[in-house]
Design an enzyme around this catalytic site. Structure first.
Site, short mmCIF file in Angstrom:
data_model
loop_
_atom_site.label_atom_id
_atom_site.label_comp_id
_atom_site.label_asym_id
_atom_site.label_seq_id
_atom_site.Cartn_x
_atom_site.Cartn_y
_atom_site.Cartn_z
N SER A 1 0.84 -1.21 0.00
CA SER A 1 0.00 0.00 0.00
C SER A 1 0.87 1.26 0.00
O SER A 1 2.10 1.18 0.06
CB SER A 1 -0.92 0.02 1.23
OG SER A 1 -0.16 0.16 2.41
N TYR B 1 8.32 8.07 17.25
CA TYR B 1 8.41 7.86 15.80
C TYR B 1 9.53 8.74 15.22
O TYR B 1 10.34 8.27 14.43
CB TYR B 1 7.06 8.19 15.16
CG TYR B 1 7.06 8.17 13.65
CD1 TYR B 1 6.98 6.97 12.94
CD2 TYR B 1 7.15 9.36 12.91
CE1 TYR B 1 6.98 6.96 11.55
CE2 TYR B 1 7.14 9.35 11.52
CZ TYR B 1 7.07 8.15 10.85
OH TYR B 1 7.07 8.14 9.47
N1 LIG Z 1 2.21 8.75 5.02
C1 LIG Z 1 2.95 9.68 5.55
O1 LIG Z 1 2.49 10.80 5.85
C2 LIG Z 1 4.43 9.44 5.74
C3 LIG Z 1 5.24 10.55 6.01
C4 LIG Z 1 6.60 10.36 6.20
C5 LIG Z 1 7.15 9.10 6.11
N2 LIG Z 1 6.34 8.02 5.86
C6 LIG Z 1 6.98 6.69 5.82
O2 LIG Z 1 6.68 6.08 4.58
C7 LIG Z 1 6.71 4.66 4.73
C8 LIG Z 1 5.46 4.06 4.09
O3 LIG Z 1 4.32 4.56 4.76
P1 LIG Z 1 2.91 4.75 4.04
O4 LIG Z 1 2.51 6.16 4.22
O5 LIG Z 1 2.94 4.19 2.68
O6 LIG Z 1 1.99 3.89 5.02
P2 LIG Z 1 1.08 2.60 4.78
O7 LIG Z 1 0.15 2.83 3.65
O8 LIG Z 1 0.51 2.26 6.12
O9 LIG Z 1 2.12 1.46 4.32
C9 LIG Z 1 2.93 0.76 5.22
C10 LIG Z 1 3.46 -0.48 4.53
O10 LIG Z 1 4.28 -1.21 5.46
C11 LIG Z 1 3.84 -2.56 5.52
N3 LIG Z 1 4.03 -3.12 6.87
C12 LIG Z 1 3.44 -2.69 8.02
N4 LIG Z 1 3.81 -3.48 9.04
C13 LIG Z 1 4.65 -4.43 8.51
C14 LIG Z 1 5.35 -5.54 9.06
N5 LIG Z 1 5.26 -5.84 10.37
N6 LIG Z 1 6.12 -6.30 8.24
C15 LIG Z 1 6.20 -6.01 6.91
N7 LIG Z 1 5.56 -4.98 6.33
C16 LIG Z 1 4.80 -4.20 7.13
C17 LIG Z 1 2.35 -2.50 5.17
O11 LIG Z 1 1.87 -3.71 4.62
P3 LIG Z 1 1.12 -4.87 5.47
O12 LIG Z 1 0.15 -4.20 6.38
O13 LIG Z 1 0.52 -5.71 4.40
O14 LIG Z 1 2.20 -5.58 6.19
C18 LIG Z 1 2.35 -1.42 4.09
O15 LIG Z 1 2.66 -2.00 2.84
C19 LIG Z 1 6.86 4.39 6.22
O16 LIG Z 1 8.20 4.09 6.52
C20 LIG Z 1 6.47 5.71 6.86
O17 LIG Z 1 7.09 5.91 8.11
C21 LIG Z 1 5.00 8.17 5.67
#
Ligand SMILES: NC(=O)c1ccc[n+]([C@@H]2O[C@H](COP(=O)([O-])OP(=O)(O)OC[C@H]3O[C@@H](n4cnc5c(N)ncnc54)[C@H](OP(=O)(O)O)[C@@H]3O)[C@@H](O)[C@H]2O)c1
Length: 265
Positions: free
Chosen positions: A15, A150
């Site tokens: 995702s 975080y």
């Molecule tokens: N969205 C924001 O505002 C934002 C801002 C700054 C940085 N980030 C960073 O961007 C990255 C991606 O976040 P996102 O926004 O795309 O969030 P997201 O949509 O919640 O995606 C998180 C991904 O990590 C996987 N994941 C979660 N727990 C896991 C586990 N235990 N083992 C393996 N995979 C796992 C999830 O897949 P499953 O649930 O299928 O495992 C999902 O594919 C993260 O590192 C986050 O800290 C996000």
């Protein structure tokens, strides 16, 4: 850097930013190794991207045995990985007093220890000219008090990226650290612990899409950048925190003081 026929491994590919990275690298003609816990989520991405271009290996990266099994499968299926994208991560909105040890451990394991261990084990497969990409956060550059733990995990990833870049220079492997601000994904819904304070949840300045993050990552690799901040305006906040930390910390403290407090005893 060109991506045609390169092998790119992406964690958290089911995702959000990881899924968008899968699409972006696939458009460039790369072969993908995708992982996350949800097989269904990964299968959907594979259907979108095209089966011929993907290898799908589900894993829970907070579980050391699952991580090891994943690495073993990867190493038996491919002999080379050009780019490792450490993207899987989770948020934790909790003041320290409300943060349970197990929850903090899960968050730190996924956001910091898993990328470290995965990178360490996969490094022998990364050739000269390859790269490691760490998806960090602006929160790693600017500590957010409603997101303290975080922020600490992402600050650790930033330091890891900078040190690793120096370590890997002699092997011709590049390290890119991507620091997104607010990205429109399910990140907030998936965050661990505690309720997100309304005052924070409604602060949505300069929202970017996961596709913009993926494009910024591709551009960062092409230009061999060390760090990418998306949106670019986030650099102003990052720079201000270095040059005039007092002002930024005063402002963040002011916002935090307006949030509901929890009892110290
Ligand atoms: N969205 C924001 O505002 C934002 C801002 C700054 C940085 N980030 C960073 O961007 C990255 C991606 O976040 P996102 O926004 O795309 O969030 P997201 O949509 O919640 O995606 C998180 C991904 O990590 C996987 N994941 C979660 N727990 C896991 C586990 N235990 N083992 C393996 N995979 C796992 C999830 O897949 P499953 O649930 O299928 O495992 C999902 O594919 C993260 O590192 C986050 O800290 C996000």
């Amino acid at each position: 850097m060109q991506f045609q026929k390169k092998t790119v491994l992406i964690t958290g590919a089911s995702s959000g930013i990881g899924r968008a990275c899968a699409h972006a690298f696939a458009r460039e003609g790369a072969h993908l190794i995708l992982t996350a816990r949800s097989s269904d989520g990964l299968r959907t991405v594979v259907e979108e991207v095209g089966e011929a271009q993907c290898t799908l290996i589900p894993a829970d990266l907070t579980d050391s045995r699952s991580l090891l099994t994943f690495v073993n499968r990867v190493t038996t299926e491919v002999s080379k990985i050009d780019i490792v994208v450490n993207n899987a991560g989770v948020g934790l909105y909790a003041p320290l007093l409300a943060a349970k040890y197990e929850t903090v451990r899960t968050m730190i394991t996924l956001n910091f220890l898993a990328p470290v261990e995965l990178t360490r084990r996969l490094l022998p497969l990364i050739p000269r000219g390859g790269a490691v990409v760490n998806i960090s956060s602006i929160a790693g550059k600017v500590p957010l008090p409603w997101f303290t733990l975080y922020s600490a995990s992402k600050s650790a990833i930033n330091a890891f990226s900078d040190g690793l870049r120096m370590e890997l220079d002699r092997f011709g492997i590049h390290v890119l650290c991507v620091c997104p601000g607010y990205v429109n994904t399910s990140f907030r819904d998936n965050s661990l612990g505690y309720e997100i304070p309304d005052q924070v949840a409604t602060r949505k300045h300069f929202v970017v899409t996961s596709e913009q993050c993926a494009e910024a990552t591709i551009e960062g690799l092409r230009l061999a950048k060390k760090t990418v901040v998306v949106p670019k305006i986030g650099w102003i906040l990052a720079a201000l925190t270095r040059i005039l930390p007092g002002i930024v910390f005063w402002y963040m403290t002011k916002i935090n003081n307006s949030l509901p407090s929890i009892n110290r005893r």
